[in-house]
Design an enzyme around this catalytic site. Structure first.
Site, PDB file in Angstrom:
ATOM      1  N   TRP A 103      14.508   0.867  -0.069  1.00 24.74           N
ATOM      2  CA  TRP A 103      13.853  -0.384   0.309  1.00 24.74           C
ATOM      3  C   TRP A 103      14.139  -1.489  -0.692  1.00 24.74           C
ATOM      4  O   TRP A 103      14.288  -2.654  -0.315  1.00 24.74           O
ATOM      5  CB  TRP A 103      12.358  -0.155   0.510  1.00 24.74           C
ATOM      6  CG  TRP A 103      12.114   0.719   1.700  1.00 24.74           C
ATOM      7  CD1 TRP A 103      11.697   2.011   1.712  1.00 24.74           C
ATOM      8  CD2 TRP A 103      12.359   0.365   3.069  1.00 24.74           C
ATOM      9  NE1 TRP A 103      11.652   2.478   3.003  1.00 24.74           N
ATOM     10  CE2 TRP A 103      12.057   1.492   3.851  1.00 24.74           C
ATOM     11  CE3 TRP A 103      12.803  -0.796   3.698  1.00 24.74           C
ATOM     12  CZ2 TRP A 103      12.169   1.500   5.245  1.00 24.74           C
ATOM     13  CZ3 TRP A 103      12.917  -0.799   5.092  1.00 24.74           C
ATOM     14  CH2 TRP A 103      12.610   0.334   5.845  1.00 24.74           C
ATOM     15  N   ASP A 173       6.706  -5.501  -3.201  1.00 24.73           N
ATOM     16  CA  ASP A 173       6.611  -4.884  -1.881  1.00 24.73           C
ATOM     17  C   ASP A 173       5.750  -3.637  -2.035  1.00 24.73           C
ATOM     18  O   ASP A 173       6.169  -2.651  -2.632  1.00 24.73           O
ATOM     19  CB  ASP A 173       8.013  -4.526  -1.375  1.00 24.73           C
ATOM     20  CG  ASP A 173       8.004  -3.748  -0.072  1.00 24.73           C
ATOM     21  OD1 ASP A 173       6.917  -3.548   0.513  1.00 24.73           O
ATOM     22  OD2 ASP A 173       9.099  -3.321   0.359  1.00 24.73           O
ATOM     23  N   LYS A 197       1.252   1.738   7.332  1.00 22.54           N
ATOM     24  CA  LYS A 197       1.136   2.942   6.522  1.00 22.54           C
ATOM     25  C   LYS A 197      -0.294   3.131   6.008  1.00 22.54           C
ATOM     26  O   LYS A 197      -0.891   4.176   6.203  1.00 22.54           O
ATOM     27  CB  LYS A 197       2.136   2.900   5.366  1.00 22.54           C
ATOM     28  CG  LYS A 197       3.582   2.763   5.854  1.00 22.54           C
ATOM     29  CD  LYS A 197       4.561   2.589   4.721  1.00 22.54           C
ATOM     30  CE  LYS A 197       5.963   2.247   5.215  1.00 22.54           C
ATOM     31  NZ  LYS A 197       6.592   3.354   5.942  1.00 22.54           N
TER      32      LYS A 197
END
Length: 362
Positions: A103, A173, A197
Site C-alpha cells: 500500500w 494511511d 476494515k
C-alpha cells in the site's frame, strides 16, 4: 442462520453483530420517519443529525483534538494517494514517503505522477518483512510532508510508534488499524482511512486533518479533488454515502460501549497474542512471515512448509466455516485479519482448528 461465519476477511471485513442487528431494526423505518435512512435527503434534518453525530463521536473517541476536522469522502484510500500530493506538494518541495509494503508502494506511485518524490526510509531490502527504524527516516531538503502507512494489510506489519516530524506535517494511511488503539492525533497533520476494515462498510473514506491544512487547496485542482471543497461544505458538497456514514456512527457507538480505544486495544492485543502464540508454539509447523518486532495486531500472516499444504489448510478451514484465511494473491500464504469486530470466540476457534490441522497433517 445456524451460526455466523468465522470471518477473517481483510476488507470488506467483519462488522459487530450488535451494530448489524441495530441497523436491521432501523432499516425500514428510521427514527419514525416512515422511510429508510437510504431513502431520505442528505439535506434533511434527520440525516444531518446522524452526519454531525458521527463526526463528533469520532473526534470524541480520539480525545477531541483542537483544530481538527473530520471529512467523509469517497474513492477509498486509493484516491487519497493522489489527493495528498495534489493538495500539499508545493513548487520546489518534495513529497516524502516511508516505503513499507504494497500500500505504501501504491501511494508512492501516485505521488510520482504529481511531483518530486523522496523515499525517506524503506524496508524493501528485507522484502517488507520488517519495519524501518524511525531513527533512520531521512527527510529531503524541502519536505512538503512525510507519508506513512501505519499497517500493511498484505504483509502483516504495523508501526507501534510514529516519529516526531516537527513542522513537517505527518500524513498517515490508517485504513487497516484506525481506532484499534489509543492515538495522539496531534502528532499528525492528516490521517485517512477506508472504512471497510475497522469503521464500517465499504464506500466511505474518513479524513481527520488539521483545519489549517485543508482550508486553502490549490485553485487549479478539479473541484472534487480539493480538500477545501469538502471542508467548506462539511462533506456535503455532493451526495454522501449516507448509509455508510450511518453505519460508521453505529460502529463508533459500539466502540464507546466497550471502553473506547483503551478497551478495544486490550481485546485486540489478546486476540493477536492468542494467534501468534499458536504460530510460535507449533514447533515450526506454522511460521510467522514477518519480523516479530514488526508484527501487526490486525493482520496475522503465516506460512506452512508448502503451498500444497496451505491449499489443504484453506480447503479444510472453509468446510468448518472459516472465511478469508487465504493470503493476498500477491504474496500467497495465509492471513487472519482480526480487526476490532472479529470476536475472541472466532480467534479461539481458529486456534483450535490450527491445532487439529497440525495433528492430522504434521
Amino acid at each position: 442462520m445456524n451460526r455466523r461465519a468465522y470471518n477473517f476477511n481483510a476488507g470488506p471485513a467483519a462488522l459487530p453483530l450488535e451494530v448489524l442487528e441495530r441497523a436491521q431494526s432501523e432499516f425500514v423505518d428510521f427514527r419514525e420517519s416512515g422511510m429508510s435512512i437510504m431513502e431520505m435527503s442528505h439535506r434533511g434534518a434527520i440525516y444531518e443529525s446522524v452526519h454531525t453525530e458521527a463526526q463528533e463521536r469520532l473526534l470524541s473517541l480520539l480525545g477531541n483534538p483542537k483544530g481538527y476536522k473530520v471529512l467523509f469522502l469517497q474513492g477509498g484510500a486509493s484516491t487519497q494517494f493522489a489527493m495528498v500530493p495534489m493538495n500539499f506538494l508545493g513548487q520546489g518541495q518534495q513529497a516524502n514517503y516511508v516505503l513499507t509494503g504494497s500500500w505504501a508502494e501504491k501511494a508512492v506511485k501516485e505521488s510520482k505522477l504529481i511531483g518530486d518524490t523522496h523515499i525517506a526510509a524503506s524496508s524493501e531490502a528485507d522484502n517488507f518483512m520488517s519495519l524501518p527504524n524511525l531513527d533512520d527516516i531521512s527527510l529531503s531538503d524541502n519536505p512538503a510532508y512525510l507519508h506513512m502507512t501505519s499497517n500493511e494489510t498484505i504483509g502483516g506489519i504495523q508501526f507501534k510508534q510514529f516519529p516526531n516530524t516537527g513542522s513537517v506535517p505527518l500524513i498517515c494511511d490508517m485504513s487497516s488499524d484506525i481506532l484499534s488503539r489509543p492515538l495522539d492525533v496531534n502528532q499528525f497533520g492528516m490521517i485517512y482511512a477506508g472504512a471497510q476494515k475497522n469503521l464500517g462498510p465499504s464506500g466511505v473514506t474518513v479524513v481527520i486533518a488539521r483545519e489549517d491544512m485543508i482550508t486553502n487547496s490549490p485553485k487549479h485542482l478539479p473541484t472534487m479533488l480539493r480538500y477545501s471543497t469538502h471542508t467548506s461544505n462539511d462533506s456535503l458538497y455532493n451526495t454522501p454515502p449516507s448509509f455508510g456514514i450511518y453505519m460508521i456512527n453505529e460502529v463508533l457507538r459500539w466502540i464507546q460501549e466497550r471502553g473506547g480505544l483503551e478497551g478495544i486495544q486490550v481485546q485486540n492485543r489478546e486476540k493477536a497474542g492468542l494467534l501468534y502464540n499458536a504460530i510460535d508454539g507449533s514447533g515450526g509447523f506454522y511460521r510467522g512471515c514477518v519480523d516479530a518486532a514488526s508484527r501487526s495486531d490486525m493482520n496475522v500472516t503465516f506460512r506452512l512448509e508448502s503451498e500444497e499444504l496451505e491449499k489443504a489448510f484453506i480447503k479444510a478451514s472453509e468446510k468448518e466455516g472459516f472465511v478469508g484465511l487465504k493470503g493476498h494473491r500477491s504474496v500467497g500464504g495465509l492471513r487472519a485479519s482480526i480487526y476490532n469486530a472479529v470476536p475472541m470466540e472466532s480467534c479461539k476457534a481458529l486456534v483450535d482448528f490450527m491445532e487439529h490441522f497440525k495433528q492430522t497433517h504434521g
